[in-house]
Design a protein around this motif. Structure first.
Motif, short mmCIF file in Angstrom:
data_model
loop_
_atom_site.label_atom_id
_atom_site.label_comp_id
_atom_site.label_asym_id
_atom_site.label_seq_id
_atom_site.Cartn_x
_atom_site.Cartn_y
_atom_site.Cartn_z
N ALA A 105 0.85 -1.19 0.00
CA ALA A 105 0.00 0.00 0.00
C ALA A 105 0.89 1.24 0.00
N ARG A 106 0.73 2.10 -0.99
CA ARG A 106 1.54 3.31 -1.10
C ARG A 106 0.86 4.51 -0.46
N SER A 107 -0.38 4.32 -0.04
CA SER A 107 -1.12 5.32 0.72
C SER A 107 -2.13 4.55 1.56
N ASP A 108 -2.78 5.23 2.49
CA ASP A 108 -3.84 4.57 3.24
C ASP A 108 -4.94 4.18 2.27
N ILE A 109 -5.46 2.96 2.42
CA ILE A 109 -6.49 2.46 1.51
C ILE A 109 -7.78 2.28 2.30
N SER A 110 -8.87 2.75 1.72
CA SER A 110 -10.20 2.65 2.34
C SER A 110 -11.20 2.28 1.25
N PRO A 111 -12.48 2.17 1.60
CA PRO A 111 -13.46 1.93 0.54
C PRO A 111 -13.49 3.06 -0.49
N ALA A 112 -13.05 4.25 -0.09
CA ALA A 112 -13.04 5.40 -1.01
C ALA A 112 -11.86 5.34 -1.97
N GLY A 113 -10.77 4.66 -1.59
CA GLY A 113 -9.64 4.54 -2.49
C GLY A 113 -8.30 4.63 -1.82
N GLY A 114 -7.27 4.51 -2.63
CA GLY A 114 -5.88 4.57 -2.21
C GLY A 114 -5.00 4.12 -3.36
N GLU A 115 -3.72 3.91 -3.09
CA GLU A 115 -2.79 3.49 -4.15
C GLU A 115 -1.95 2.32 -3.66
N VAL A 116 -1.64 1.41 -4.60
CA VAL A 116 -0.77 0.27 -4.31
C VAL A 116 0.27 0.14 -5.41
N SER A 117 1.38 -0.49 -5.07
CA SER A 117 2.38 -0.93 -6.05
C SER A 117 2.36 -2.44 -6.00
N LEU A 118 2.14 -3.08 -7.16
CA LEU A 118 2.03 -4.53 -7.21
C LEU A 118 3.34 -5.15 -7.66
N ASP A 119 3.54 -6.43 -7.29
CA ASP A 119 4.79 -7.14 -7.55
C ASP A 119 4.73 -8.01 -8.80
N GLY A 120 3.84 -7.76 -9.72
CA GLY A 120 3.70 -8.62 -10.90
C GLY A 120 4.52 -8.15 -12.07
N PRO A 121 4.65 -9.02 -13.10
CA PRO A 121 5.37 -8.63 -14.31
C PRO A 121 4.64 -7.49 -15.01
N GLY A 122 5.37 -6.49 -15.42
CA GLY A 122 4.77 -5.36 -16.11
C GLY A 122 4.13 -4.36 -15.17
N GLU A 123 4.21 -4.57 -13.88
CA GLU A 123 3.62 -3.65 -12.90
C GLU A 123 4.69 -2.66 -12.47
N LEU A 124 4.82 -1.57 -13.22
CA LEU A 124 5.87 -0.61 -12.94
C LEU A 124 5.36 0.61 -12.19
N GLU A 125 4.05 0.81 -12.23
CA GLU A 125 3.48 2.01 -11.65
C GLU A 125 2.59 1.68 -10.48
N ARG A 126 2.07 2.73 -9.91
CA ARG A 126 1.07 2.58 -8.86
C ARG A 126 -0.29 2.38 -9.50
N ARG A 127 -1.15 1.67 -8.81
CA ARG A 127 -2.52 1.47 -9.26
C ARG A 127 -3.46 2.05 -8.22
N MET A 128 -4.60 2.49 -8.70
CA MET A 128 -5.66 2.91 -7.79
C MET A 128 -6.24 1.65 -7.17
N ALA A 129 -6.52 1.71 -5.88
CA ALA A 129 -7.01 0.54 -5.17
C ALA A 129 -8.07 0.96 -4.16
N TYR A 130 -8.86 -0.01 -3.75
CA TYR A 130 -9.82 0.22 -2.67
C TYR A 130 -9.93 -1.06 -1.87
N SER A 131 -10.50 -0.94 -0.66
CA SER A 131 -10.60 -2.08 0.22
C SER A 131 -11.85 -1.92 1.08
N ALA A 132 -12.45 -3.03 1.45
CA ALA A 132 -13.63 -2.99 2.33
C ALA A 132 -13.23 -2.51 3.72
N GLU A 133 -12.04 -2.87 4.16
CA GLU A 133 -11.52 -2.48 5.47
C GLU A 133 -10.33 -1.54 5.28
#
Length: 156
Positions: A105-133
């Motif tokens: 998690a590159r920022s706090d993540i909530s149901p409203a949103g946040g940012e993550v950096s993923l460890d997959g192939p081709g994942e070079l940037e941050r992605r918008m993310a959300y979480s129930a908790e």
């Protein structure tokens, strides 16, 4: 005698800048199934102008400057068409699913949103993310759903 080379190179540079800023102009006309690319044409014109200027300034006869410039321009054009076609195909491929990938998690993540950096192939940037908790910044996360480029994550 350098003026024709400078003019052609200048037109190529202008076309290249337009293609880079606005996109490939000739791509909208469906000419030859991508065989004619505005970007590749611009590269060919720039190479023609540069090669002609250099060979003419070296003292070669003008005829040889045109022959060498034209040959190098054709080679540059063909290589550019191949590169542009390859890049277009790779960007039009089926999107790879991020479900199951881990990350941070590159920022706090909530149901409203946040940012993550993923460890997959081709994942070079941050992605918008959300979480129930709520998930704190810096926590490890795992992707459980994907909608477009946005992912739903859970704490790992």
């Amino acid at each position: 005698m350098l003026l024709p080379f400078l003019i052609v190179g200048g037109v190529g540079l202008a076309l290249l800048l337009v293609s880079l800023i606005l996109g490939d102009i000739l791509d909208h006309f469906e000419i030859g199934d991508g065989a004619i690319s505005g970007t590749a044409l611009a590269v060919g014109l720039v190479v023609f102008g540069a090669a002609g200027t250099l060979t003419a300034s070296l003292g070669l006869e003008l005829v040889w400057a045109y022959v060498l410039a034209a040959a190098l321009a054709v080679v540059a054009y063909v290589l550019s068409v191949l590169v542009v076609r390859n890049l277009t195909r790779s960007s039009d491929g089926a999107p790879v699913s991020a479900v199951g990938l881990g990350g941070v998690a590159r920022s706090d993540i909530s149901p409203a949103g946040g940012e993550v950096s993923l460890d997959g192939p081709g994942e070079l940037e941050r992605r918008m993310a959300y979480s129930a908790e709520p998930i704190a910044e810096g926590s490890r996360v795992r992707v459980v759903e994907q909608a477009g480029s946005r992912v739903k994550v859970v704490a790992d």
